[in-house]
Write a protein that holds these residues in place. Structure first.
Motif, PDB file in Angstrom:
ATOM      1  N   VAL A 190     -48.085-177.147  47.619  1.00 38.55           N
ATOM      2  CA  VAL A 190     -47.501-176.486  48.788  1.00 38.55           C
ATOM      3  C   VAL A 190     -48.501-176.481  49.946  1.00 38.55           C
ATOM      4  O   VAL A 190     -48.683-175.486  50.647  1.00 38.55           O
ATOM      5  CB  VAL A 190     -47.055-175.039  48.447  1.00 38.55           C
ATOM      6  N   GLY A 191     -49.148-177.625  50.154  1.00 36.05           N
ATOM      7  CA  GLY A 191     -50.172-177.752  51.198  1.00 36.05           C
ATOM      8  C   GLY A 191     -49.630-177.465  52.581  1.00 36.05           C
ATOM      9  O   GLY A 191     -48.433-177.638  52.845  1.00 36.05           O
ATOM     10  N   VAL A 192     -50.514-177.068  53.484  1.00 43.59           N
ATOM     11  CA  VAL A 192     -50.092-176.624  54.807  1.00 43.59           C
ATOM     12  C   VAL A 192     -49.483-177.725  55.651  1.00 43.59           C
ATOM     13  O   VAL A 192     -48.791-177.448  56.633  1.00 43.59           O
ATOM     14  CB  VAL A 192     -51.255-175.982  55.582  1.00 43.59           C
ATOM     15  N   ALA A 193     -49.727-178.998  55.290  1.00 44.34           N
ATOM     16  CA  ALA A 193     -49.133-180.075  56.086  1.00 44.34           C
ATOM     17  C   ALA A 193     -47.629-180.146  55.872  1.00 44.34           C
ATOM     18  O   ALA A 193     -46.921-180.837  56.612  1.00 44.34           O
ATOM     19  CB  ALA A 193     -49.793-181.408  55.736  1.00 44.34           C
ATOM     20  N   GLY A 194     -47.105-179.448  54.887  1.00 49.96           N
ATOM     21  CA  GLY A 194     -45.647-179.365  54.682  1.00 49.96           C
ATOM     22  C   GLY A 194     -45.281-177.906  54.558  1.00 49.96           C
ATOM     23  O   GLY A 194     -44.946-177.418  53.474  1.00 49.96           O
ATOM     24  N   LEU A 195     -45.340-177.210  55.680  1.00 50.71           N
ATOM     25  CA  LEU A 195     -45.277-175.760  55.690  1.00 50.71           C
ATOM     26  C   LEU A 195     -44.000-175.230  55.053  1.00 50.71           C
ATOM     27  O   LEU A 195     -43.991-174.171  54.418  1.00 50.71           O
ATOM     28  CB  LEU A 195     -45.363-175.285  57.146  1.00 50.71           C
ATOM     29  N   HIS A 196     -42.885-176.005  55.198  1.00 49.47           N
ATOM     30  CA  HIS A 196     -41.601-175.564  54.657  1.00 49.47           C
ATOM     31  C   HIS A 196     -41.671-175.393  53.145  1.00 49.47           C
ATOM     32  O   HIS A 196     -40.989-174.555  52.583  1.00 49.47           O
ATOM     33  CB  HIS A 196     -40.517-176.547  55.049  1.00 49.47           C
ATOM     34  N   ARG A 197     -42.497-176.201  52.487  1.00 50.06           N
ATOM     35  CA  ARG A 197     -42.624-176.069  51.038  1.00 50.06           C
ATOM     36  C   ARG A 197     -43.202-174.704  50.669  1.00 50.06           C
ATOM     37  O   ARG A 197     -42.764-174.047  49.734  1.00 50.06           O
ATOM     38  CB  ARG A 197     -43.576-177.147  50.490  1.00 50.06           C
ATOM     39  N   LEU A 198     -44.234-174.324  51.444  1.00 44.59           N
ATOM     40  CA  LEU A 198     -44.870-173.032  51.191  1.00 44.59           C
ATOM     41  C   LEU A 198     -43.911-171.898  51.523  1.00 44.59           C
ATOM     42  O   LEU A 198     -43.734-170.963  50.736  1.00 44.59           O
ATOM     43  CB  LEU A 198     -46.136-172.925  52.051  1.00 44.59           C
ATOM     44  N   LEU A 199     -43.260-172.005  52.680  1.00 41.44           N
ATOM     45  CA  LEU A 199     -42.406-170.905  53.138  1.00 41.44           C
ATOM     46  C   LEU A 199     -41.181-170.736  52.244  1.00 41.44           C
ATOM     47  O   LEU A 199     -40.600-169.648  52.180  1.00 41.44           O
ATOM     48  CB  LEU A 199     -42.014-171.142  54.598  1.00 41.44           C
ATOM     49  N   ALA A 200     -40.790-171.797  51.532  1.00 43.50           N
ATOM     50  CA  ALA A 200     -39.668-171.698  50.603  1.00 43.50           C
ATOM     51  C   ALA A 200     -39.955-170.722  49.470  1.00 43.50           C
ATOM     52  O   ALA A 200     -39.053-170.266  48.778  1.00 43.50           O
ATOM     53  CB  ALA A 200     -39.357-173.081  50.031  1.00 43.50           C
ATOM     54  N   HIS A 201     -41.234-170.421  49.291  1.00 46.01           N
ATOM     55  CA  HIS A 201     -41.614-169.523  48.197  1.00 46.01           C
ATOM     56  C   HIS A 201     -42.147-168.195  48.711  1.00 46.01           C
ATOM     57  O   HIS A 201     -42.891-167.508  48.016  1.00 46.01           O
ATOM     58  CB  HIS A 201     -42.684-170.197  47.330  1.00 46.01           C
ATOM     59  N   LEU A 202     -41.738-167.833  49.931  1.00 43.91           N
ATOM     60  CA  LEU A 202     -42.263-166.619  50.543  1.00 43.91           C
ATOM     61  C   LEU A 202     -42.083-165.394  49.667  1.00 43.91           C
ATOM     62  O   LEU A 202     -42.978-164.545  49.576  1.00 43.91           O
ATOM     63  CB  LEU A 202     -41.586-166.392  51.896  1.00 43.91           C
ATOM     64  N   ASP A 203     -40.921-165.295  49.024  1.00 43.11           N
ATOM     65  CA  ASP A 203     -40.662-164.106  48.201  1.00 43.11           C
ATOM     66  C   ASP A 203     -41.699-163.944  47.103  1.00 43.11           C
ATOM     67  O   ASP A 203     -42.281-162.865  46.925  1.00 43.11           O
ATOM     68  CB  ASP A 203     -39.271-164.190  47.557  1.00 43.11           C
ATOM     69  N   GLU A 204     -41.962-165.032  46.382  1.00 51.30           N
ATOM     70  CA  GLU A 204     -42.954-164.943  45.309  1.00 51.30           C
ATOM     71  C   GLU A 204     -44.335-164.616  45.871  1.00 51.30           C
ATOM     72  O   GLU A 204     -45.072-163.801  45.317  1.00 51.30           O
ATOM     73  CB  GLU A 204     -43.020-166.289  44.551  1.00 51.30           C
ATOM     74  N   ILE A 205     -44.668-165.269  46.969  1.00 50.48           N
ATOM     75  CA  ILE A 205     -45.989-165.054  47.561  1.00 50.48           C
ATOM     76  C   ILE A 205     -46.161-163.607  47.990  1.00 50.48           C
ATOM     77  O   ILE A 205     -47.182-162.979  47.716  1.00 50.48           O
ATOM     78  CB  ILE A 205     -46.180-166.014  48.771  1.00 50.48           C
ATOM     79  N   MET A 206     -45.110-163.061  48.638  1.00 50.11           N
ATOM     80  CA  MET A 206     -45.248-161.713  49.181  1.00 50.11           C
ATOM     81  C   MET A 206     -45.162-160.636  48.111  1.00 50.11           C
ATOM     82  O   MET A 206     -45.506-159.474  48.362  1.00 50.11           O
ATOM     83  CB  MET A 206     -44.227-161.497  50.282  1.00 50.11           C
ATOM     84  N   SER A 207     -44.709-160.991  46.939  1.00 47.69           N
ATOM     85  CA  SER A 207     -44.620-159.996  45.868  1.00 47.69           C
ATOM     86  C   SER A 207     -45.872-159.987  44.988  1.00 47.69           C
ATOM     87  O   SER A 207     -45.986-159.175  44.060  1.00 47.69           O
ATOM     88  CB  SER A 207     -43.410-160.306  44.986  1.00 47.69           C
ATOM     89  N   ALA A 208     -46.828-160.867  45.276  1.00 46.85           N
ATOM     90  CA  ALA A 208     -48.015-160.979  44.418  1.00 46.85           C
ATOM     91  C   ALA A 208     -48.910-159.742  44.535  1.00 46.85           C
ATOM     92  O   ALA A 208     -48.931-159.069  45.572  1.00 46.85           O
ATOM     93  CB  ALA A 208     -48.812-162.217  44.800  1.00 46.85           C
ATOM     94  N   LYS A 209     -49.623-159.476  43.456  1.00 41.41           N
ATOM     95  CA  LYS A 209     -50.615-158.389  43.481  1.00 41.41           C
ATOM     96  C   LYS A 209     -51.971-158.953  43.911  1.00 41.41           C
ATOM     97  O   LYS A 209     -52.793-158.267  44.514  1.00 41.41           O
ATOM     98  CB  LYS A 209     -50.725-157.776  42.088  1.00 41.41           C
ATOM     99  N   VAL A 210     -52.162-160.190  43.579  1.00 41.14           N
ATOM    100  CA  VAL A 210     -53.353-160.896  44.046  1.00 41.14           C
ATOM    101  C   VAL A 210     -53.007-162.378  44.021  1.00 41.14           C
ATOM    102  O   VAL A 210     -52.260-162.834  43.145  1.00 41.14           O
ATOM    103  CB  VAL A 210     -54.599-160.568  43.187  1.00 41.14           C
ATOM    104  N   ILE A 211     -53.549-163.120  45.001  1.00 41.70           N
ATOM    105  CA  ILE A 211     -53.235-164.542  45.117  1.00 41.70           C
ATOM    106  C   ILE A 211     -54.508-165.354  44.947  1.00 41.70           C
ATOM    107  O   ILE A 211     -55.571-164.967  45.448  1.00 41.70           O
ATOM    108  CB  ILE A 211     -52.579-164.852  46.486  1.00 41.70           C
ATOM    109  N   ILE A 212     -54.376-166.450  44.207  1.00 40.27           N
ATOM    110  CA  ILE A 212     -55.473-167.408  44.107  1.00 40.27           C
ATOM    111  C   ILE A 212     -55.039-168.649  44.880  1.00 40.27           C
ATOM    112  O   ILE A 212     -54.027-169.259  44.545  1.00 40.27           O
ATOM    113  CB  ILE A 212     -55.766-167.767  42.638  1.00 40.27           C
TER     114      ILE A 212
END
Lengths: 248, 248, 248, 248, 248, 248, 248, 248
Positions: F154-176
């Motif tokens: 989900v590299g930043v050069a394809g931002l839509h890939r990352l943003l498609a997972h916003l829910d999971e990302i924002m629900s994390a307790k800690v991110i690596i």
């Protein structure tokens, strides 16, 4: 050239014991033998009473054996050969009796010096992977006639391991602190003792250790007084300098 | 904590001389005084018999004076304050008798230690600009009770200057080699002597000296055995370590 | 393009000896032959009277042989091929008579130039491991028609070895100083002589030598005047430049 | 010490012209005068026939003036003082007649050497901001008795400017190429000529020039043969070395 | 998400053509297919009309073949696979028709784009060893539908070679300048033209080239305006960007 | 040593349950077993309730197996061995039941911890090549008893890939956040969430990535608050620290 | 020299319109005027139709004014002077009408070029502190006749700010991405668009930003295709190159 | 954009509560206010319940005051302004009630958050000179509602000072370890505890500390698990991240 040496020659010249040509020659002739690729200083050992040392890395077996042969012809009793592999040691063994230690990669021809130091040299090291460098230091110090105490795997992340050996550490005459990664053991040990600490950064680590640069910089910036540093992985240099200090 | 200390407490506890609470406290209480910004170890000096040292850089005059006052209340006889400017020394002088040396930027309260070393510490330096660092090393060594011989401006580009002092160099118990630019003097001196050489790279130079990096790397890679290195411009560290070696 | 060349063409154009198209072409046509991967300048050698040089590293044997063949078709008498291994030399030998020196890794087709220099080029080097680079410099200088004196294994840690050859060093027209590790020999030699010193740092060393960086920085910061530096391990460049200076 | 010198002393000793003590002293006494902070080699100039040089940076005016006074007492005719500001020059002028050039920051006491070189030294530089370094090189070369041609602001981004001076460039005996930023001029010039090129990287630039590192690396990696490099901003070193080459 | 796309959905929602759930889904659903290790953006190509590109380095053959198969299922016509060896290409060939170029290490499935550019892209390179990177740039540009002119082995040390091609250089719409070592060609070319120059430093060189760092810094500091730089050895990036510029 | 431990001993001493010698010993004896090359802290696990970890890189199979055997004798239930190859795992399997994951190069003896964390640890990574490091982090976190969500490629050069997972990302307790090359994903993710982000630079990339230095510096300079960084390729450290945070 | 130019001269020579001497001179005479410290190329502007640019940093006011005066005598209509302070602008204003922008530190004599570009140049920047560099780029682009859209303070840590301007970003013909610290905006923007992105690292940041090195390396390693990079803080270079691309 | 937000808009659109144009706008309009140089995210605080933070370095007083005024208009209760000097604080005080701490250089408008953390954040630091960075961390953590314990001047060279506070250290929920020079405290503390350690290298030191690089590398290479690192001198980042962890 010391005064005495010059004076002797002048003396002999005036007394007619030697010719002018001979005096001139004596004043210029050098105490070494040219063997093409390595001119060996026979006098050095006499002055220092120490074993001869051959730095093996980057030399061919042939070159090493030729240097050994010249040394032995010159009555060298003990020869230390650092940074050689098992196979090089095996080839040397065909000609000379050599003990080889695969951990430190040191080969020794002849017997170790008897103990000439005033006290003990303590070698502390951070982790298992630092052992080759630590052993290069320890065996060098032993070969030059020092009593050596080894305290390995006492890295600062497990401080109780180090502190369990406080007595040995505090009784040292000089300490060699060997560590890769963050190299913090030099500062911690330096703060515990009032003897000189010779820090040896190692290339152990990965990533931002940059092959020992992190440990090197860390040790150079030690907040403990009495810490000085040798090159990355230079166990020999540390053992040699520690021996000098211990035998002052 | 040494065995004796623990045993004494256990002894007293068994003999009823102290209560259990007192024993617990004694085993944990630390030998320092909290002055808010700097906790000073009074016991250190007793153990080492050396002057106290204050690293002046990055401290305010107020902080320095408060540390001095705590030290003096604790019967410190000699205090060395490194890396302070004339104006700081002048402000300290309003309260305490201080000698200040503008070249080394060291201030001293109290008298130098009498000579306790086994031999001489020789300080060699490459050029005029290296003198402040060389003097920091020399005065530190003197303050800690060593005989110091100064050989300045004997850079390797004029080898005859260095060789003119061979006698002094070869009689040293430990040598401090101070140089900026290419820092070659450490190797040259290291090859002439059989005593430890503490190399001090200085930030003297320009361009590709990169503020002392060139001299630092050069010294770390010395082809002479028995050379170890301290931080760039760390004259104090060199003088302190040399003193430790000389007084072994 | 020199004035004479342009004037000749204009002359011929005015005299009707050549057409305008021909003049235009001549003013633009380049003195090289396109062989796809390497355009070789035939005129260069004529201008300089020197052997042609092929930098072998990173080229396939096929490419090297094709370049040789073009050169030989163009009447080149002497071709120097640097940085090739024994196996490459062997493959070239199947087509052309080549002498190969495994130490310097130089192959030569044709005879060395006869001596055209005003004096001697002295190549000094620090240790046995520096010999490949020193020999690359020495053989290059010889191939370009210079008398070369080799002084190897005269590192600064054994100053008496170097000083034993003072006469040869001081009689040089130009000196090439080759050293890895701390690279101090350039400064020491530079301080002894009043001829140019070309310093060649080598990648010999380990740890904080950073593949020759320590020696490079050390040499760039030489406190001796008259020292200039080429790239790490660039024996060829040093030999070539020394030849230029010696044949001024 | 040359053979002749030693032989003369031995001769006189045998002939009874001098005593043994005198001979011993003569063999050891050094040709310099100790002025506390700078031991000056009077003999150097005699050997080389060149002006004396004082590197002014990092020295106080008092130190500089004392060195000058010792030199003048020793019959020095020409003294070059590099890297001094106008105000330092003004203070020197109160005691000695000095010409000061604010661009190169060089002061000169006495007259320039008359032309002793075989040809011209051409100084090329990339941009206006490189002029101080270029002038340090040019004036140094002139002071040592060379004819100097200046070609400034001929950076490679405007190749026609450089090529307009092809005649001068190609007639040079040695070229000094001064450039900051990408330092490409050394390679371009090196490819045009068959004389040595001394490249001087300057600290001119910003960002990824890293104070001259970019130009330094670029010049060390020059694909043109015959290019050697001095320290960043070291105009003096380039001028001095060029003079040596030109006067071979 | 463009305005039009959102508006269309809102439109359809109001017109009752889609349900609210469907609208929500459409606004969130992503245009890629999850294949576990690489999510491929099918829409990207449609938007850009370009071939798909797979960066082969660090991927297994299995991973590459799976990505190809997904792409082909999605009607991709042209697929560029960079940085693969011959053996990888051979394994791919067992499943798909692939053309492989060993110099650039690029494999291509499908036909090159027809010429869509406004002018020519000229690729200049310094030496034979730079050819793999230069070809990566050239073939990339061709695959994306550009006319490419190759000018190889025109390094600045032989300026006449470069100037012989002035016409082609000056007629370029965008130039890609590929060079290792000192990377000077970018500045020289940049000064000759008024079109953008994309500089590609290569890791060709040794010693102080530090694997392309010297060329990289040199190019970043170019004194010619209109020069921008991509990563060391990034021929693909240069070819891709040049194509973008040429097809503006 | 905690108060309770000391008090217990003092208690027993006063009660006559133990002798003074025993008390002294107990206060000094250390909780580890000396096996020559690695002293293992049995108590650590008890304190932390975590699996034991063996860093496999730089250890021989024999050393690893000996450490495992000591651990198992000490009732360790779960042992994690990082950075070992398939062949090492195979040799261990001859003695102990081990699961080996070739992607992360982790071997596990025993069962994973049951979930003890408060929330999820989300591992995001930039590209396919970063997967080994990402998996080292993920499996470590799982082994220590955490629920892990993997979002790879989900590299930043394809931002839509990352943003498609916003829910999971924002629900994390800690991110690596694991990335090589420019390492930008740490900042982008750090700006989206209000939980700690542990950034792991990887050595993936070429040229000016300098083996992960570019990503490391990028992550250290993140403009997003709440981002901290571990060593290049240190997936284990990230997984371990994330576990600590998740189980607070 | 183009074919036409040479042919014209040959033509005239054959027709007797000019003498041979004149022809020779014409072929060599250079189109610049020597003003001692800066030779200005009058022809460059004609060829390019662009304003003249003076890089003000490192030049004295006197030098700048002299260059301006020569340019104006040569009918230059527009002159851009970069990197000058207010006080320099004030001194220039005494002689010439100049507009000065303190943010970008650019002074302009004459009027901006009218719009000659095909589309818009979008300048995006990460933070407030990057504005001086962003404005240097923006004003340069405007001065060369381009329509510029500024999107400032849209750093990646607040992605919604950037995405709010997606329309402007995606409509750009070329984008200039300006950022210090981790420089991630270049990759994020590069992944969103299919036009060239010129990345400008800035020296904004502290600590491990190393004066822009972190941003520089980050941008060079961008995982987005179509990103190229200029020197740290080189807003002018970015604006100039963007103009070239926009006016293709 | 969360699902709920999109669904609400679609809902309203279908219900005719808003027009299609309004829906489109709402889907794109961003929650920030444009004030020309800094677009402030009002929503961020609501999401996080934290004070607003202004990074003061590199901003003019006017810019800072304008940002404050916008924040206050938006009902911000607490504003933290980092890296401002006394004089900036004084100018802000003319408009707003601000508390300023000269050690940490932090200004605060409004009251600290009440304690919302689960435990204590312990800030340990090596020396007196590290206090400004340590205080930036400590005050940030307090402002965000955490209980902070300060343990300053507990550098590893005086281990007993650190160990005297073992109870506080081992009871921490998260530790911030601040140190310059060799940065060893992070590893030592990391080995003593089983909570996360956020290491903050400082630029305190000289010579080979290279402005904090030595401490940074040392901390990144920590042999203790659970240590992660922020930028050199980034006390704010450490305090902020520690707060996030403590309030999980």
């Amino acid at each position: 050239m010391g005064d005495q040496f010059i004076e002797d020659i002048l003396n002999k010249l005036q007394n007619g014991e030697i010719t002018r040509e001979k005096a001139l020659l004596k004043l210029k002739k050098q105490p070494f033998e040219d063997i093409g690729f390595a001119k060996i200083d026979h006098h050095r050992k006499l002055r220092q009473g120490y074993p001869e040392v051959i730095y093996g890395a980057g030399k061919t077996v042939e070159q090493i054996i030729e240097i050994i042969s010249v040394m032995i012809n010159n009555q060298e009793k003990v020869i230390l050969i650092t940074r050689i592999g098992q196979e090089v040691a095996d080839q040397i063994r065909e000609k000379y009796q050599i003990q080889y230690d695969p951990m430190s990669r040191i080969g020794i021809i002849g017997a170790f010096q008897s103990n000439r130091g005033h006290g003990s040299i303590v070698v502390v090291s951070g982790g298992t992977s630092d052992m080759p460098v630590a052993e290069e230091a320890a065996i060098t110090a032993e070969a030059f006639g020092n009593h050596v105490i080894r305290l390995y795997d006492v890295g600062v992340a497990g401080l109780h391991r180090l502190l369990a050996h406080l007595d040995e550490i505090m009784s040292a005459k000089v300490i060699i602190a060997v560590a890769g990664m963050e190299g913090a053991i030099a500062s911690v040990v330096g703060g515990l003792v009032d003897c000189p600490v010779i820090a040896v950064p190692t290339s152990v680590g990965y990533g931002a250790s940059f092959n020992g640069l992190a440990a090197l910089l860390s040790m150079l910036n030690s907040c403990a007084s009495g810490v000085c540093v040798v090159n990355i992985d230079n166990g020999f240099g540390a053992g040699y300098t520690a021996s000098m200090i211990n035998q002052r």
